[in-house]
Design a protein around this motif. Structure first.
Motif, PDB file in Angstrom:
ATOM      1  N   ASP A  97       0.821  -1.213   0.000  1.00 46.86           N
ATOM      2  CA  ASP A  97       0.000   0.000   0.000  1.00 46.86           C
ATOM      3  C   ASP A  97       0.852   1.259   0.000  1.00 46.86           C
ATOM      4  O   ASP A  97       0.567   2.223  -0.731  1.00 46.86           O
ATOM      5  CB  ASP A  97      -0.940   0.007   1.211  1.00 46.86           C
ATOM      6  CG  ASP A  97      -2.078  -0.988   1.080  1.00 46.86           C
ATOM      7  OD1 ASP A  97      -2.243  -1.564  -0.017  1.00 46.86           O
ATOM      8  OD2 ASP A  97      -2.803  -1.195   2.079  1.00 46.86           O
ATOM      9  N   PHE A  98       1.892   1.279   0.816  1.00 49.02           N
ATOM     10  CA  PHE A  98       2.727   2.477   0.884  1.00 49.02           C
ATOM     11  C   PHE A  98       3.603   2.621  -0.351  1.00 49.02           C
ATOM     12  O   PHE A  98       3.914   3.746  -0.771  1.00 49.02           O
ATOM     13  CB  PHE A  98       3.570   2.470   2.162  1.00 49.02           C
ATOM     14  CG  PHE A  98       2.839   3.031   3.349  1.00 49.02           C
ATOM     15  CD1 PHE A  98       2.853   4.383   3.622  1.00 49.02           C
ATOM     16  CD2 PHE A  98       2.105   2.202   4.181  1.00 49.02           C
ATOM     17  CE1 PHE A  98       2.159   4.917   4.700  1.00 49.02           C
ATOM     18  CE2 PHE A  98       1.406   2.717   5.269  1.00 49.02           C
ATOM     19  CZ  PHE A  98       1.422   4.078   5.529  1.00 49.02           C
ATOM     20  N   ARG A  99       3.993   1.522  -0.951  1.00 56.89           N
ATOM     21  CA  ARG A  99       4.733   1.629  -2.217  1.00 56.89           C
ATOM     22  C   ARG A  99       3.844   2.178  -3.314  1.00 56.89           C
ATOM     23  O   ARG A  99       4.305   2.954  -4.174  1.00 56.89           O
ATOM     24  CB  ARG A  99       5.270   0.249  -2.624  1.00 56.89           C
ATOM     25  CG  ARG A  99       6.405  -0.267  -1.738  1.00 56.89           C
ATOM     26  CD  ARG A  99       7.019  -1.528  -2.331  1.00 56.89           C
ATOM     27  NE  ARG A  99       7.720  -1.233  -3.573  1.00 56.89           N
ATOM     28  CZ  ARG A  99       8.046  -2.135  -4.488  1.00 56.89           C
ATOM     29  NH1 ARG A  99       7.711  -3.411  -4.309  1.00 56.89           N
ATOM     30  NH2 ARG A  99       8.688  -1.790  -5.566  1.00 56.89           N
ATOM     31  N   ALA A 100       2.570   1.820  -3.287  1.00 58.46           N
ATOM     32  CA  ALA A 100       1.641   2.351  -4.290  1.00 58.46           C
ATOM     33  C   ALA A 100       1.327   3.826  -4.041  1.00 58.46           C
ATOM     34  O   ALA A 100       1.237   4.618  -4.976  1.00 58.46           O
ATOM     35  CB  ALA A 100       0.345   1.539  -4.267  1.00 58.46           C
ATOM     36  N   ALA A 101       1.185   4.203  -2.775  1.00 59.09           N
ATOM     37  CA  ALA A 101       0.858   5.592  -2.445  1.00 59.09           C
ATOM     38  C   ALA A 101       2.051   6.519  -2.643  1.00 59.09           C
ATOM     39  O   ALA A 101       1.893   7.679  -3.040  1.00 59.09           O
ATOM     40  CB  ALA A 101       0.366   5.680  -1.000  1.00 59.09           C
ATOM     41  N   LEU A 102       3.268   6.000  -2.364  1.00 58.56           N
ATOM     42  CA  LEU A 102       4.495   6.785  -2.509  1.00 58.56           C
ATOM     43  C   LEU A 102       5.485   6.004  -3.361  1.00 58.56           C
ATOM     44  O   LEU A 102       6.458   5.431  -2.846  1.00 58.56           O
ATOM     45  CB  LEU A 102       5.102   7.076  -1.135  1.00 58.56           C
ATOM     46  CG  LEU A 102       4.296   7.968  -0.183  1.00 58.56           C
ATOM     47  CD1 LEU A 102       4.938   7.976   1.197  1.00 58.56           C
ATOM     48  CD2 LEU A 102       4.189   9.396  -0.732  1.00 58.56           C
ATOM     49  N   PRO A 120      -4.409   3.928   6.812  1.00 56.61           N
ATOM     50  CA  PRO A 120      -4.461   3.886   5.347  1.00 56.61           C
ATOM     51  C   PRO A 120      -3.313   4.658   4.710  1.00 56.61           C
ATOM     52  O   PRO A 120      -3.025   5.794   5.081  1.00 56.61           O
ATOM     53  CB  PRO A 120      -5.806   4.552   5.028  1.00 56.61           C
ATOM     54  CG  PRO A 120      -6.617   4.418   6.277  1.00 56.61           C
ATOM     55  CD  PRO A 120      -5.632   4.514   7.390  1.00 56.61           C
ATOM     56  N   ALA A 121      -2.671   4.042   3.731  1.00 51.65           N
ATOM     57  CA  ALA A 121      -1.501   4.650   3.090  1.00 51.65           C
ATOM     58  C   ALA A 121      -1.871   5.833   2.207  1.00 51.65           C
ATOM     59  O   ALA A 121      -0.998   6.660   1.908  1.00 51.65           O
ATOM     60  CB  ALA A 121      -0.772   3.590   2.258  1.00 51.65           C
ATOM     61  N   GLU A 122      -3.119   5.957   1.803  1.00 47.81           N
ATOM     62  CA  GLU A 122      -3.474   7.038   0.879  1.00 47.81           C
ATOM     63  C   GLU A 122      -3.322   8.428   1.488  1.00 47.81           C
ATOM     64  O   GLU A 122      -3.324   9.433   0.770  1.00 47.81           O
ATOM     65  CB  GLU A 122      -4.902   6.856   0.361  1.00 47.81           C
ATOM     66  CG  GLU A 122      -5.959   6.728   1.419  1.00 47.81           C
ATOM     67  CD  GLU A 122      -6.319   5.274   1.704  1.00 47.81           C
ATOM     68  OE1 GLU A 122      -7.469   5.028   2.090  1.00 47.81           O
ATOM     69  OE2 GLU A 122      -5.435   4.401   1.546  1.00 47.81           O
ATOM     70  N   HIS A 123      -3.194   8.521   2.798  1.00 42.43           N
ATOM     71  CA  HIS A 123      -2.968   9.828   3.425  1.00 42.43           C
ATOM     72  C   HIS A 123      -1.504  10.264   3.331  1.00 42.43           C
ATOM     73  O   HIS A 123      -1.206  11.445   3.561  1.00 42.43           O
ATOM     74  CB  HIS A 123      -3.362   9.783   4.903  1.00 42.43           C
ATOM     75  CG  HIS A 123      -4.804   9.499   5.140  1.00 42.43           C
ATOM     76  ND1 HIS A 123      -5.808  10.401   4.847  1.00 42.43           N
ATOM     77  CD2 HIS A 123      -5.433   8.400   5.642  1.00 42.43           C
ATOM     78  CE1 HIS A 123      -6.982   9.878   5.168  1.00 42.43           C
ATOM     79  NE2 HIS A 123      -6.779   8.662   5.648  1.00 42.43           N
ATOM     80  N   ALA A 124      -0.608   9.350   3.023  1.00 43.02           N
ATOM     81  CA  ALA A 124       0.829   9.643   3.066  1.00 43.02           C
ATOM     82  C   ALA A 124       1.257  10.775   2.132  1.00 43.02           C
ATOM     83  O   ALA A 124       2.046  11.637   2.541  1.00 43.02           O
ATOM     84  CB  ALA A 124       1.627   8.367   2.776  1.00 43.02           C
ATOM     85  N   PRO A 125       0.796  10.828   0.862  1.00 40.36           N
ATOM     86  CA  PRO A 125       1.250  11.929  -0.007  1.00 40.36           C
ATOM     87  C   PRO A 125       0.902  13.313   0.546  1.00 40.36           C
ATOM     88  O   PRO A 125       1.726  14.233   0.473  1.00 40.36           O
ATOM     89  CB  PRO A 125       0.510  11.653  -1.321  1.00 40.36           C
ATOM     90  CG  PRO A 125       0.269  10.182  -1.315  1.00 40.36           C
ATOM     91  CD  PRO A 125      -0.008   9.837   0.116  1.00 40.36           C
TER      92      PRO A 125
END
Length: 325
Positions: free
Chosen positions: A37-42, A103-108
């Motif tokens: 998930d984090f590789r996809a988001a970032l 959720p990783a989508e908040h990372a960016p």
């Protein structure tokens, strides 16, 4: 120290290097999904998983999912964070737990806030779904108590003190003195930031409870006591004048109350009828005065430490800019 790879030009973050930090202990059920998930988001970030003496397949699964896996033998999340900040150089650090609750989508968006000048971005669970998703009522109560105590003592308005989802600047990571060994690390980070007037940004995030089969490593009572002890210790260190001043004031009041009856007897009879009480009252008053003086001295030292910290931060920021250029 490991330098994260710079992102490609079309990443949206310029040439900023980003490190995803995932401290882990026995998270084989969720770690693969977290890394993906984090590789996809970032996609431009390097994801680091620090295995903290896991006895399951956490390290292997994380490596197969594309993470850089390292080991930290000193048990405890605080020890892992200390190792991460020492080992890795990056412009932005995004830290999340390996239990798939963030959720990783908040990372960016968190990365963008750090790049815009904030020292730490806090993923605020408590303003969204935490109290409905989290199934551990004592944790909910503990979060409220800690939040109220710290906001009152440091004149702040933070919503989530103990979230594990955060983003940091390079300067924060390299100047933050990690003292805690366990899960009290988040509370320590927050108090450190408030006391040193760092630039904080709270970003509401969605929170989800652990999936079935995943077990929390938090001990409600044991880790709760450690968090409260950390708050007590850091108030004593960062706010010595209110701490020792209040203690000294209480001691003086007790001494005056004890001495009042002795003085009343002396006024009536001309004799000191209760020498032990009189001596105890004098000792309480002296102890209170000493505590108050100690608070003043320690307060001056704490202010000098803040000045030194600002100078240290400026030095790291200058060196970081010089290295990037």
């Amino acid at each position: 120290m490991q330098k994260t790879n710079p992102p490609p030009p079309d990443s949206g973050f310029g040439d900023a290097s980003i490190a995803g930090l995932v401290p882990c202990y026995n998270e084989e059920i969720t770690i693969g999904k977290v890394v993906r998930d984090f590789r996809a988001a970032l996609p431009q970030a390097t994801i680091y998983v620090y295995d903290n003496n896991s006895t399951d397949d956490t390290a292997r699964i994380a490596r197969e999912a594309g993470a850089m896996v390292r080991s930290e033998s000193r048990q405890g999340k605080g020890n892992v964070v200390r190792a991460m900040f020492e080992d890795i150089d990056a412009d932005v650090y995004v830290m999340a737990d390996g239990d798939d609750t963030y959720p990783a989508e908040h990372a960016p968006a968190m990365v963008e806030k750090v790049l815009s000048g904030y020292d730490m971005v806090i993923g605020d669970r408590l303003s969204s779904t935490y109290f409905t998703e989290n199934k551990r009522p004592f944790h909910n109560v503990g979060n409220r108590i800690v939040r109220k105590a710290i906001n009152t003592l440091f004149d702040a308005q933070l919503n989530d003190i103990m979230t594990g989802y955060r983003a940091f600047s390079f300067t924060f990571a390299k100047t933050y003195p990690v003292l805690s060994r366990g899960f009290e690390i988040e509370t320590e980070m927050t108090i450190h930031s408030l006391d040193n007037n760092l630039r904080l940004y709270e970003m509401p995030i969605q929170y989800r409870d652990r999936p079935e089969g995943s077990v929390s490593k938090l001990a409600t009572v044991g880790d709760g006591i450690k968090v409260l002890s950390t708050i007590f210790r850091m108030i004593r260190e960062y706010r010595p004048l209110p701490f020792f001043g209040a203690t000294g004031f209480i001691s003086i009041v007790v001494g005056l109350l004890l001495s009042a009856s002795v003085i009343a007897d002396f006024w009536r009879t001309g004799l000191v009828l209760r020498f032990p009480t009189f001596i105890g009252a004098v000792l309480f008053i002296i102890a209170g005065l000493l505590l108050f003086v100690a608070g003043i001295i320690l307060d001056v030292i704490a202010k000098n430490n803040r000045k030194a910290f600002i100078t240290q931060c400026n030095g790291f920021a200058y060196l970081h800019r010089a290295n990037r250029s």
